[in-house]
Design an enzyme around this catalytic site. Structure first.
Site, PDB file in Angstrom:
ATOM      1  N   VAL A 107       0.833  -1.249  -0.107  1.00 43.47           N
ATOM      2  CA  VAL A 107       0.089  -0.086  -0.009  1.00 43.47           C
ATOM      3  C   VAL A 107       0.911   1.238   0.016  1.00 43.47           C
ATOM      4  CG1 VAL A 107      -1.918  -0.980   1.125  1.00 43.47           C
ATOM      5  CG2 VAL A 107      -0.166  -0.243   2.559  1.00 43.47           C
ATOM      6  N   TYR A 108       2.063   1.390   0.074  1.00 41.92           N
ATOM      7  CA  TYR A 108       3.102   2.530   0.139  1.00 41.92           C
ATOM      8  C   TYR A 108       2.866   3.192  -1.205  1.00 41.92           C
ATOM      9  CZ  TYR A 108       5.420   1.113   4.505  1.00 41.92           C
ATOM     10  OH  TYR A 108       5.571   0.551   5.781  1.00 41.92           O
ATOM     11  N   SER A 109       2.268   4.351  -1.351  1.00 43.20           N
ATOM     12  CA  SER A 109       2.223   5.364  -2.517  1.00 43.20           C
ATOM     13  C   SER A 109       1.607   4.440  -3.530  1.00 43.20           C
ATOM     14  CB  SER A 109       3.497   5.498  -3.108  1.00 43.20           C
ATOM     15  OG  SER A 109       4.292   6.103  -2.136  1.00 43.20           O
ATOM     16  N   GLY A 156       1.401   1.447  -4.141  1.00 41.21           N
ATOM     17  CA  GLY A 156       2.169   0.417  -4.955  1.00 41.21           C
ATOM     18  C   GLY A 156       3.397   0.940  -5.742  1.00 41.21           C
TER      19      GLY A 156
END
Length: 317
Positions: free
Chosen positions: A52-54, A56
């Site tokens: 879920v960081y940025s 993907g």
């Protein structure tokens, strides 16, 4: 850089991890490349991301750099799953295995070295969640598994379930917030991790940036506390109690002739059970400060003083 075993496993990782939460948002691909180059040149191996960081993009950027900049075998690649893009927790077998496949696609890898449950999902039976970890290892999609943001009892329950039957995959790591400003995990989560043989991977080891001393006289315009998407994240550590701890860190740093960052990072790096603090920097210049801490071992007297000033208030149990 010194290498440490991750929990009671044979996996060796650098005693400093590179966090990539800002990659694709506050850190562009060129700056990410500069960070990774500096980290690898210093002997770093553990690189941590999440699906879920940025949205993907953190995984996509890391995947590109694994193809174009560094040898994949030089790194221990760690990612996470259990949070949907809308923020809902989902540690169902269906979601987890699909999320892992999507992470591997973004990373351009056949497997990751460490796959972590990002959060505890109370709506899904723990045995179902953990069965996804077993499947991921048996299928070759990950080599080791861990948890993140689990409380002490959640970690103990998961670790005990995995030990209860031969062939289940052991929990080898626990990624939790831990710093001089956040020592709550010492009450139950640290003892649970030590008992389970899970190595601690502290996130926000610099107290969300506050322990660098940058907020002593206000909020810099280019700091995370000034950014709309991070202001609420930093604010809890800008109170008087935290300021008192920061001043003690600054005093120790001045006495040793090093930066407050190095003092704060060295303190958490060498706590019982800690394997590798995960440092997320927005730039290579910020990361260089963390890399400089590798040569610092705090004198016992300073460590004791910092222990005392940041000691938690008594609570039960």
């Amino acid at each position: 850089m010194e290498q440490r075993h991750l929990g009671r496993s044979g996996l060796l990782v650098s005693r400093l991890g590179l966090g990539t939460m800002s990659w694709g948002q506050d850190t562009d691909p060129d700056e990410a490349a500069a960070q990774l180059s500096a980290f690898v040149d210093a002997g770093g191996t553990l690189v941590d991301t999440a699906d879920v960081y940025s949205g993907g993009d953190s995984e996509r950027i890391l995947g590109h750099l694994l193809r174009e900049l560094v040898d994949r075998d030089e790194l221990v690649v760690a990612t996470k799953a259990a949070i949907r893009p809308n923020g809902r927790y989902d540690a169902s077998r269906r979601h987890l295995l699909a999320a892992l496949d999507a992470s591997l696609d973004r990373l351009g890898l056949e497997y990751v070295d460490l796959w972590q449950l990002h959060v505890y999902d109370p709506a899904t039976p723990i045995e179902e969640t953990l069965s996804a970890l077993d499947e991921a290892v048996l299928s070759g999609r990950t080599r080791y598994v861990g948890v993140s943001n689990y409380s002490g009892w959640q970690l103990a329950k998961a670790a005990a379930w995995q030990r209860a039957w031969p062939g289940r995959t052991p929990i080898v790591s626990a990624q939790l917030e831990y710093s001089l400003l956040s020592r709550d995990i010492e009450r139950e989560a640290v003892p649970a991790a030590l008992d389970a043989g899970a190595g601690l991977l502290p996130w926000s080891p610099l107290g969300r940036g506050v322990l660098t001393g940058k907020y002593r006289t206000g909020i810099p315009a280019d700091s995370r506390a000034a950014a709309p998407h991070f202001a609420d994240f930093v604010q809890p550590y800008l109170d008087e109690e935290c300021a008192r701890i920061v001043e003690s860190v600054v005093t120790a740093a001045e006495g040793l002739g090093v930066s407050p960052l190095s003092v704060a990072l060295s303190w958490v790096r060498d706590r019982p059970g800690v394997v590798a603090p995960v440092v997320g920097a927005r730039s290579a210049s910020q990361l260089s400060g963390a890399l400089e801490s590798e040569d610092l071992a705090l004198p016992a007297s300073i460590r004791a003083a910092l222990d005392d000033v940041s000691d938690m208030s008594v609570s039960h149990p």
